[in-house]
Motif scaffolding. Structure first.
Motif, PDB file in Angstrom:
ATOM      1  N   GLU A   1       0.853  -1.181   0.000  1.00 28.53           N
ATOM      2  CA  GLU A   1       0.000   0.000   0.000  1.00 28.53           C
ATOM      3  C   GLU A   1       0.895   1.239   0.000  1.00 28.53           C
ATOM      4  OE1 GLU A   1      -2.723  -0.069   3.245  1.00 28.53           O
ATOM      5  OE2 GLU A   1      -3.511  -2.069   2.744  1.00 28.53           O
ATOM      6  N   LEU A   2       0.814   2.003  -1.087  1.00 23.26           N
ATOM      7  CA  LEU A   2       1.622   3.214  -1.190  1.00 23.26           C
ATOM      8  C   LEU A   2       1.015   4.332  -0.359  1.00 23.26           C
ATOM      9  CD1 LEU A   2       2.340   3.173  -5.028  1.00 23.26           C
ATOM     10  CD2 LEU A   2       3.805   2.333  -3.199  1.00 23.26           C
ATOM     11  N   SER A   3       1.874   5.224   0.105  1.00 25.77           N
ATOM     12  CA  SER A   3       1.398   6.386   0.837  1.00 25.77           C
ATOM     13  C   SER A   3       0.552   7.248  -0.086  1.00 25.77           C
ATOM     14  CB  SER A   3       2.577   7.189   1.390  1.00 25.77           C
ATOM     15  OG  SER A   3       3.318   7.739   0.325  1.00 25.77           O
ATOM     16  N   GLU A   4      -0.346   8.042   0.476  1.00 23.79           N
ATOM     17  CA  GLU A   4      -1.235   8.880  -0.328  1.00 23.79           C
ATOM     18  C   GLU A   4      -0.447   9.838  -1.212  1.00 23.79           C
ATOM     19  OE1 GLU A   4      -4.503   8.650  -0.721  1.00 23.79           O
ATOM     20  OE2 GLU A   4      -4.398   6.861   0.542  1.00 23.79           O
ATOM     21  N   LEU A   5       0.654  10.363  -0.690  1.00 23.74           N
ATOM     22  CA  LEU A   5       1.468  11.292  -1.477  1.00 23.74           C
ATOM     23  C   LEU A   5       2.081  10.580  -2.672  1.00 23.74           C
ATOM     24  CD1 LEU A   5       2.756  14.112  -1.781  1.00 23.74           C
ATOM     25  CD2 LEU A   5       4.634  13.304  -0.332  1.00 23.74           C
ATOM     26  N   LYS A   6       2.571   9.361  -2.470  1.00 24.15           N
ATOM     27  CA  LYS A   6       3.251   8.645  -3.546  1.00 24.15           C
ATOM     28  C   LYS A   6       2.282   8.222  -4.644  1.00 24.15           C
ATOM     29  CE  LYS A   6       6.592   6.932  -5.789  1.00 24.15           C
ATOM     30  NZ  LYS A   6       7.555   7.830  -6.424  1.00 24.15           N
ATOM     31  N   LYS A   7       1.053   7.941  -4.290  1.00 23.16           N
ATOM     32  CA  LYS A   7       0.079   7.498  -5.282  1.00 23.16           C
ATOM     33  C   LYS A   7      -0.093   8.513  -6.403  1.00 23.16           C
ATOM     34  CE  LYS A   7      -2.711   4.611  -2.177  1.00 23.16           C
ATOM     35  NZ  LYS A   7      -4.015   4.486  -1.490  1.00 23.16           N
ATOM     36  N   LYS A   8       0.177   9.763  -6.116  1.00 25.65           N
ATOM     37  CA  LYS A   8      -0.029  10.835  -7.082  1.00 25.65           C
ATOM     38  C   LYS A   8       1.221  11.130  -7.894  1.00 25.65           C
ATOM     39  CE  LYS A   8      -3.312  12.951  -3.874  1.00 25.65           C
ATOM     40  NZ  LYS A   8      -3.629  14.160  -3.056  1.00 25.65           N
ATOM     41  N   LYS A   9       2.300  10.416  -7.621  1.00 20.11           N
ATOM     42  CA  LYS A   9       3.575  10.751  -8.262  1.00 20.11           C
ATOM     43  C   LYS A   9       4.044   9.649  -9.213  1.00 20.11           C
ATOM     44  CE  LYS A   9       5.124  14.146  -4.903  1.00 20.11           C
ATOM     45  NZ  LYS A   9       6.266  14.630  -4.087  1.00 20.11           N
ATOM     46  N   LYS A  10       5.314   9.312  -9.175  1.00 18.03           N
ATOM     47  CA  LYS A  10       5.933   8.472 -10.191  1.00 18.03           C
ATOM     48  C   LYS A  10       5.492   7.017 -10.093  1.00 18.03           C
ATOM     49  CE  LYS A  10      10.054  11.407 -10.280  1.00 18.03           C
ATOM     50  NZ  LYS A  10      11.518  11.464 -10.067  1.00 18.03           N
ATOM     51  N   LEU A  11       5.986   6.219 -11.037  1.00 18.70           N
ATOM     52  CA  LEU A  11       5.676   4.802 -11.052  1.00 18.70           C
ATOM     53  C   LEU A  11       6.136   4.131  -9.762  1.00 18.70           C
ATOM     54  CD1 LEU A  11       6.752   3.928 -14.706  1.00 18.70           C
ATOM     55  CD2 LEU A  11       4.413   4.163 -13.834  1.00 18.70           C
ATOM     56  N   PRO A  12       5.396   3.133  -9.304  1.00 21.26           N
ATOM     57  CA  PRO A  12       5.765   2.474  -8.042  1.00 21.26           C
ATOM     58  C   PRO A  12       6.971   1.547  -8.163  1.00 21.26           C
ATOM     59  CG  PRO A  12       3.822   1.441  -8.987  1.00 21.26           C
ATOM     60  CD  PRO A  12       4.102   2.641  -9.827  1.00 21.26           C
ATOM     61  N   TRP A  13       7.368   1.185  -9.395  1.00 23.92           N
ATOM     62  CA  TRP A  13       8.514   0.306  -9.606  1.00 23.92           C
ATOM     63  C   TRP A  13       9.479   0.956 -10.592  1.00 23.92           C
ATOM     64  CZ3 TRP A  13       9.090  -4.675  -7.435  1.00 23.92           C
ATOM     65  CH2 TRP A  13       7.978  -5.153  -6.728  1.00 23.92           C
TER      66      TRP A  13
END
Length: 476
Positions: free
Chosen positions: A413-425
């Motif tokens: 589960e990504l943080s809310e801030l990260k969900k809006k930014k770059k690719l997760p991998w």
């Protein structure tokens, strides 16, 4: 003094809880006699026993006990071939510089006993660099001996009823930050070229540098330690098995300024030449807090090779990364057959999965730029992670990709801030497969219906049983 003992094999070790019965008798005229019976579990029991005060030890936190420790251990070494001996450190604050252990020996810290590392550099002998490193980690040339040191030993135990070893590391950290170190800082416990090592049931705090460093050794059990250092303290790794075989690390709680556990095997050309891998290692039931480093790192000094490492049932909280592989061009060596399962993560500040091929810290300019590491057979499964910045950063080496990666049954589960930014991998120069992984991994890891393997056999070190040992000491 001789004490009776029971050598009963125990199928399991109950952490922290040690059966302690202490009867205090006040004897008129002759003074007070404290007679204590204490049971503890160990790989071997001892026939002979003595107390640090028998050798002039003073537990006032001010008097140096370096001579008392060394005298006691030298005296007790004569019993190595007669059932061995143990040195009891009673309640008190025992200031000391570095001292050396002996074979068939137990150092036992009673509850309330605190060994304090001296901040007087003259109390720390100097040693040459480790041959697999070629230099000290902080500076070229020699290094200070660890607080508790041993070399070429057989059957050595450091344990207690949750006694404490305090390295008083702030003196050394300040010198590090101010670039005043000309000799590498001491570790807290370092055992070299030894066999049958147990370090257990202690609280270790504020080491000058790495806490526990078994090196060129085998058949090692590190169990039930609480290791604490400020999260901004430099290089305070918790447990670092180095070029060692058959290692069991379990039931430990670590708060650190560096990696909670780091498996190593030598540095660049020195490690390649020495050629002694770390292998057959199991890590389980670990809790780690380390905002600036990994829960478990492999490397970066891995030039002698790392193989057959098994990690299960581990937890990281507020930690930079979970399991990290650190290597670089010039390292040589290999990291292979790494198995990780049953991982719980909460607040990972950078990456859950982090494989690095550009960790380019070298001992000197003599490394071989053509010495490429071989990274293969890296298995992760059954991982639950919450509040994560990035799921994975998998960075191999151009013309030397990391292969055989398998990741299955993972929920991140990504943080809310990260969900809006770059690719997760982010992946480069890697290959492998994934199955049932959320969020979806990079394309270099193909999706396939598979459960990544985890060994079903046991390592030999897992079958080592403990004996119930007894202290019966009289302290006037």
């Amino acid at each position: 003094m001789v004490f009776s003992q029971k050598e009963i094999k125990s199928p399991r070790w109950t952490l922290i809880e040690i059966n302690v019965i202490c009867v205090i008798s006040i004897v008129l005229i002759f003074g007070s006699l404290a007679e204590c019976n204490l049971d503890y579990l160990a790989i071997n029991c001892r026939k002979h026993s003595a107390v640090l005060t028998d050798f002039g030890g003073v537990g006032d936190g001010k008097t140096s006990n370096t001579k008392a420790f060394n005298t006691a251990i030298t005296k007790l070494s004569q019993y190595a071939n007669d059932g061995g001996a143990q040195l009891i450190v009673p309640p008190g604050k025992w200031l000391t510089g570095s001292f050396n252990l002996t074979s068939h020996f137990t150092l036992f810290l009673q509850k309330g006993a605190v060994i304090l590392g001296s901040q007087d550099e003259s109390q720390w002998p100097q040693l040459p660099p480790l041959p697999s490193y070629g230099r000290g980690r902080d500076a070229p040339g020699p290094r200070f001996s660890s607080l508790i040191f041993g070399t070429h030993l057989t059957d050595v135990i450091i344990t207690g009823n949750n006694g404490t070893i305090d390295g008083q590391g702030s003196y050394w950290w300040d010198k590090f930050h101010n670039k005043q170190l000309k000799i590498t800082r001491p570790y807290m416990i370092e055992i070299l070229y030894s066999d049958q090592i147990q370090i257990s049931n202690l609280t270790l705090i504020n080491s000058p540098s790495w806490f526990v460093h078994p090196t060129y050794s085998s058949n090692i059990i590190i169990k039930g330690l609480t290791i604490l250092a400020p999260v901004d303290s430099p290089n305070t790794d918790g447990i670092d098995p180095d070029s060692s075989t058959n290692v069991r690390i379990e039931d430990n709680y670590i708060v650190s300024g560096d990696d909670c556990i780091a498996i190593k095997s030598g540095w660049d050309q020195y490690g390649i030449k020495f050629g002694k891998p770390s292998k057959q290692i199991i890590i389980r039931r670990l809790t780690c807090i380390s905002p600036d480093s990994a829960m478990i790192a492999l490397g970066s000094e891995m030039s002698g090779g790392i193989e057959n490492v098994r990690v299960e049932d581990v937890t990281a909280i507020n930690t930079e990364s979970a399991v990290r592989i650190k290597s670089a061009v010039g390292r040589g060596g290999y990291v292979k057959d790494i198995f990780v399962k049953g991982v719980k993560l909460n607040t990972i500040l950078r990456y859950v999965f982090w494989l690095t091929g550009s960790y380019g810290d070298h001992p000197d300019n003599g490394f071989d730029p053509k010495a490429l590491p071989k990274i293969t057979g890296i298995i992760f499964r059954d991982v639950i992670a919450k509040n994560v910045t990035v799921a994975g950063q998998l960075e191999g080496i151009s013309n030397d990709p990391f292969t055989g990666i398998c990741i299955s049954n993972v929920t991140i589960e990504l943080s809310e801030l990260k969900k809006k930014k770059k690719l997760p991998w982010n992946c480069t120069d890697v290959s492998g497969v994934t199955s049932n992984v959320v969020p979806k991994p990079c394309d270099l890891l193909s999706e396939k219906k598979i459960e990544c393997p985890f060994p079903t056999d046991k390592l030999a070190i897992e079958d080592v049983q403990f004996k119930t040992c007894n202290i019966k000491s009289s302290v006037f």
